[in-house]
Design a protein around this motif. Structure first.
Motif, PDB file in Angstrom:
ATOM      1  N   ALA A  15      -8.776  -2.328 -26.447  1.00  0.00           N
ATOM      2  CA  ALA A  15      -9.299  -3.769 -25.884  1.00  0.00           C
ATOM      3  C   ALA A  15     -10.673  -3.863 -26.004  1.00  0.00           C
ATOM      4  CB  ALA A  15      -8.723  -3.581 -24.607  1.00  0.00           C
ATOM      5  N   SER A  16     -11.531  -2.729 -26.152  1.00  0.00           N
ATOM      6  CA  SER A  16     -12.995  -2.970 -26.026  1.00  0.00           C
ATOM      7  C   SER A  16     -13.368  -3.182 -27.613  1.00  0.00           C
ATOM      8  CB  SER A  16     -13.666  -1.687 -25.610  1.00  0.00           C
ATOM      9  OG  SER A  16     -13.223  -0.549 -26.822  1.00  0.00           O
ATOM     10  N   GLY A  17     -12.686  -3.188 -28.410  1.00  0.00           N
ATOM     11  CA  GLY A  17     -13.178  -3.571 -29.648  1.00  0.00           C
ATOM     12  C   GLY A  17     -13.816  -2.226 -30.568  1.00  0.00           C
ATOM     13  N   ALA A  18     -13.835  -1.235 -29.839  1.00  0.00           N
ATOM     14  CA  ALA A  18     -14.379   0.314 -30.316  1.00  0.00           C
ATOM     15  C   ALA A  18     -13.594   0.975 -31.228  1.00  0.00           C
ATOM     16  CB  ALA A  18     -15.104   0.951 -29.226  1.00  0.00           C
ATOM     17  N   ALA A  19     -12.482   0.676 -31.400  1.00  0.00           N
ATOM     18  CA  ALA A  19     -11.232   1.495 -31.834  1.00  0.00           C
ATOM     19  C   ALA A  19     -11.231   1.542 -33.555  1.00  0.00           C
ATOM     20  CB  ALA A  19      -9.857   1.251 -31.227  1.00  0.00           C
ATOM     21  N   THR A  20     -11.672   0.534 -33.999  1.00  0.00           N
ATOM     22  CA  THR A  20     -11.518  -0.123 -35.414  1.00  0.00           C
ATOM     23  C   THR A  20     -12.638  -0.526 -36.143  1.00  0.00           C
ATOM     24  OG1 THR A  20     -10.814  -2.054 -35.191  1.00  0.00           O
ATOM     25  CG2 THR A  20      -9.201  -0.384 -35.255  1.00  0.00           C
ATOM     26  N   ASP A  53     -25.133   2.077 -26.807  1.00  0.00           N
ATOM     27  CA  ASP A  53     -24.625   1.426 -28.012  1.00  0.00           C
ATOM     28  C   ASP A  53     -23.826   2.732 -28.837  1.00  0.00           C
ATOM     29  OD1 ASP A  53     -25.481  -1.317 -27.442  1.00  0.00           O
ATOM     30  OD2 ASP A  53     -27.372  -0.395 -28.169  1.00  0.00           O
ATOM     31  N   LEU A  54     -23.256   2.613 -29.808  1.00  0.00           N
ATOM     32  CA  LEU A  54     -22.383   3.580 -30.528  1.00  0.00           C
ATOM     33  C   LEU A  54     -22.545   3.372 -31.990  1.00  0.00           C
ATOM     34  CD1 LEU A  54     -20.562   6.024 -29.974  1.00  0.00           C
ATOM     35  CD2 LEU A  54     -18.745   4.420 -30.226  1.00  0.00           C
ATOM     36  N   LEU A  67     -21.790  -0.294 -33.102  1.00  0.00           N
ATOM     37  CA  LEU A  67     -20.983  -1.038 -32.008  1.00  0.00           C
ATOM     38  C   LEU A  67     -22.028  -1.362 -30.782  1.00  0.00           C
ATOM     39  CD1 LEU A  67     -17.658   1.130 -32.117  1.00  0.00           C
ATOM     40  CD2 LEU A  67     -17.920  -1.127 -32.944  1.00  0.00           C
ATOM     41  N   ARG A  68     -22.419  -2.528 -30.833  1.00  0.00           N
ATOM     42  CA  ARG A  68     -23.332  -2.919 -29.784  1.00  0.00           C
ATOM     43  C   ARG A  68     -22.643  -3.075 -28.615  1.00  0.00           C
ATOM     44  NH1 ARG A  68     -25.144  -7.930 -27.749  1.00  0.00           N
ATOM     45  NH2 ARG A  68     -27.534  -7.767 -26.626  1.00  0.00           N
ATOM     46  N   ASN A  69     -23.112  -2.643 -27.495  1.00  0.00           N
ATOM     47  CA  ASN A  69     -22.348  -2.480 -26.052  1.00  0.00           C
ATOM     48  C   ASN A  69     -22.568  -4.172 -25.383  1.00  0.00           C
ATOM     49  OD1 ASN A  69     -21.448  -2.318 -23.294  1.00  0.00           O
ATOM     50  ND2 ASN A  69     -22.010  -0.245 -23.300  1.00  0.00           N
ATOM     51  N   GLY A 113     -17.242  -3.695 -20.885  1.00  0.00           N
ATOM     52  CA  GLY A 113     -16.201  -2.890 -21.539  1.00  0.00           C
ATOM     53  C   GLY A 113     -15.911  -3.538 -22.897  1.00  0.00           C
ATOM     54  N   LEU A 114     -16.756  -4.080 -23.441  1.00  0.00           N
ATOM     55  CA  LEU A 114     -16.603  -4.885 -24.750  1.00  0.00           C
ATOM     56  C   LEU A 114     -17.670  -4.483 -25.641  1.00  0.00           C
ATOM     57  CD1 LEU A 114     -15.383  -8.315 -23.592  1.00  0.00           C
ATOM     58  CD2 LEU A 114     -14.241  -6.561 -24.494  1.00  0.00           C
ATOM     59  N   PHE A 115     -17.378  -4.231 -26.934  1.00  0.00           N
ATOM     60  CA  PHE A 115     -18.182  -3.797 -28.017  1.00  0.00           C
ATOM     61  C   PHE A 115     -17.953  -4.770 -29.256  1.00  0.00           C
ATOM     62  CE2 PHE A 115     -17.805  -0.077 -25.184  1.00  0.00           C
ATOM     63  CZ  PHE A 115     -19.044   0.594 -25.519  1.00  0.00           C
ATOM     64  N   GLU A 116     -19.314  -5.273 -29.740  1.00  0.00           N
ATOM     65  CA  GLU A 116     -19.116  -6.181 -30.946  1.00  0.00           C
ATOM     66  C   GLU A 116     -19.883  -5.257 -32.065  1.00  0.00           C
ATOM     67  OE1 GLU A 116     -21.672  -9.399 -29.697  1.00  0.00           O
ATOM     68  OE2 GLU A 116     -23.432  -8.156 -30.009  1.00  0.00           O
TER      69      GLU A 116
END
Length: 568
Positions: A291-296, A320-321, A334-336, A340-343
């Motif tokens: 849901a956050s966009g950080a899984a893939t 950020d990650l 992955l920009r926070n 709870g969302l990452f781009e």
């Protein structure tokens, strides 16, 4: 000497033949400050004599996996020491504080710890003020108590962590105060089911054997263990919400991603969607990875997330990650975006192109030149010893990548990262079989250094010799309760409109553990107006006497103290 793990030798030259530097075809913007940034490898002259041997060919997955390392101050003398995770036992080097290291493996008790070890974590799990160790390996794990600041004792038996029927392939581990109790919970990661009945080799091309892709094997899964504060751990994986993880886990990294006062954590997996565990309180978590966009990756497919680390690269106060990946998978930035969302920002930041062909492992944020903006280091190397035959555009040995955070500092959409490795000389620019990576200020000069594992050669101790007028500040936090080293404390430093944020959390990278002390490059700022600390139990403290260009020890409730006056 050939081994089936991370076994090595002391002081014999490692294999270097056949290593060719890959030719980069990715265009990079010009970095005008690149001539000021310099790293040199000082491992051998500093006394780091250990050598990882050439592994047997063809490489199985077990041999290709590699090993980690750690930067930890095991005797609390203010100087970061070095742990190399190896087989048949780990190697410990004591930092003498004069630029040299002494091998203390035998006197520390680690020479008795036989096994095929892979990953490590460092923390004071029993709240006695001394840094302990957790080691993970192939079908083994060990909890090591630091008994007197000089010697480690295996206390796995009776801790609840005994391997018994848990014959896992252990990878990374991380300690963290996840509920504000002061007791450090423990995340243990496991890889795949790999035994004599599973395939040992696969044909990546007709008639040519090498290790198998991770999809060949059934997954093993991460675990979460609650620390009762008396030396015993209880498996709470099922009740915590971590039971639904995808498995094949390689790296864990902690952060308070949503600034709610509770520490969350990311788990990177090998070819399955990553986990992003949001802390709901009371050791309950919800996996919001998808849901956050950080899984893939950016295209929506799972990547081989070997290494990962949190850092606020755009200085907006949200962590950020950065995530490394397999060859033909761009590494992730992955920009926070909050809520709870990452781009995905790797393409816009200039990281996607240069990282498409390398295969990344160790991953860490650090400020190369103390300009105040976090930079990135990736340690690379392939897992298939026939990688050039499979794809002529890939290489088995690969150079480290040093991405400098440049361009318009105050326009996030204009941020760019430039790989400075081609401007370096010596071993820093040479191809290696990179695996583990830890960062620390080993000589306490205010410039962050790095320790990188060359899995078929000498480790690299990358001494930061960057020439810069920029200022810096170091913070060595100490709690007054059970969490003596303040794992999970959030620090915010301010000077006018300038803000820096960081967390006390050494677990990240790949199979490794880094310097837990907070380091901020400050650029031209020579005085901080305030330093705010949110301690792991939620209490807040303002510190106004922090000195720039110095490592400051800060005790909960007291503020800055001199080392000789610090509470023990």
């Amino acid at each position: 000497m050939i081994t089936d793990g991370c076994g090595g030798r002391q002081g014999t030259p490692g294999p270097t033949t056949g290593r060719q530097a890959p030719v980069s075809t990715a265009a990079s913007p010009v970095d005008p400050s690149s001539n000021l940034i310099r790293f040199i490898d000082i491992a051998e002259k500093s006394g780091i004599a250990y050598i990882y041997p050439k592994q047997p060919r063809p490489l199985r997955n077990l041999e290709a996996f590699g090993c980690g390392c750690a930067a930890l101050d095991y005797d609390d003398d203010g100087w970061m020491d070095i742990l190399l995770v190896t087989a048949p036992h780990p190697i410990l080097y004591h930092n003498r504080g004069d630029g040299t290291f002494e091998d203390v493996t035998v006197t520390s008790g680690l020479a008795q710890l036989k096994g095929d070890w892979k990953g490590c974590a460092a923390a004071d799990f029993d709240s006695d003020g001394k840094m302990d160790l957790m080691l993970l390996g192939y079908r083994r794990r060990a909890l090591l108590r630091n008994v007197d600041g000089h010697r480690f004792v295996d206390v796995t038996k009776g801790s609840g962590l005994e391997p018994s029927n848990r014959n896992h392939w252990g990878t990374s581990a991380g300690f963290m105060d996840l509920d504000g109790s002061g007791n450090l919970s423990l995340v243990l990661l496991n890889y795949v089911i790999f035994g004599p009945k599973e395939p040992q080799y696969c044909e990546m091309m007709p008639g040519v054997k090498t290790g198998c892709p991770p999809a060949t094997y059934e997954p093993e899964f991460p675990e979460l263990w609650k620390n009762d504060g008396a030396g015993r751990f209880t498996d709470i994986t099922a009740s915590s919400g971590l039971k639904a993880a995808h498995g094949k886990s390689l790296v864990v990294a902690f952060a308070d991603m949503d600034d709610d006062g509770k520490i969350d954590f990311y788990i990177g997996n090998d070819g399955t969607p990553a986990e992003l565990m949001r802390n709901l309180g009371h050791l309950k978590f919800r996996n919001i990875g998808k849901a956050s966009g950080a899984a893939t990756g950016e295209a929506g497919s799972a990547v081989a997330a070997m290494g990962a680390d949190w850092g606020d690269f755009d200085r907006d106060g949200r962590p950020d990650l950065a995530v490394s990946a397999f060859s033909n998978e761009s590494y992730l930035l992955l920009r926070n975006a909050g809520h709870g969302l990452f781009e995905h920002f790797e393409t816009a930041a200039g990281i996607a192109g240069p990282t498409l062909k390398p295969l990344g492992f160790g991953t860490k944020w650090l400020d190369f030149d103390n300009d105040g903006w976090p930079d990135l280091i990736f340690v690379n190397g392939h897992v298939y010893d026939i990688s050039e035959r499979i794809d002529p555009n890939t290489h088995f040995y690969q150079p480290i990548m040093l991405f400098h955070n440049v361009a318009d500092h105050y326009d996030v959409m204009a941020r760019r990262f430039v790989d400075l490795t081609p401007t370096m000389s010596g071993r820093v620019a040479e191809p290696i079989l990179g695996r583990g990576l830890a960062t620390a200020d080993f000589d306490n000069d205010g410039r962050m250094d790095a320790l990188a594992i060359d899995y078929e050669g000498h480790p690299l101790l990358l001494h930061n010799e960057s020439q810069t007028p920029n200022h810096w500040v170091g913070l060595d936090l100490r709690g007054i309760g059970r969490n003596r080293f303040a794992y999970g404390a959030i620090v915010t430093a301010r000077s006018g409109a300038e803000v820096w944020t960081g967390i006390v959390s050494p677990a990240s990278s790949y199979l490794s553990s880094s310097d837990p002390r907070i380091h901020f490059g400050l650029g031209p700022v020579s005085k901080l107006e305030s330093v705010s600390i949110r301690w792991p139990d939620g209490r807040k403290q303002e510190v106004h006497d922090v000195v720039v260009d110095k490592m400051n020890r800060v005790e909960e409730g007291r503020g800055v103290v001199e080392r000789q006056k610090a509470n023990r």
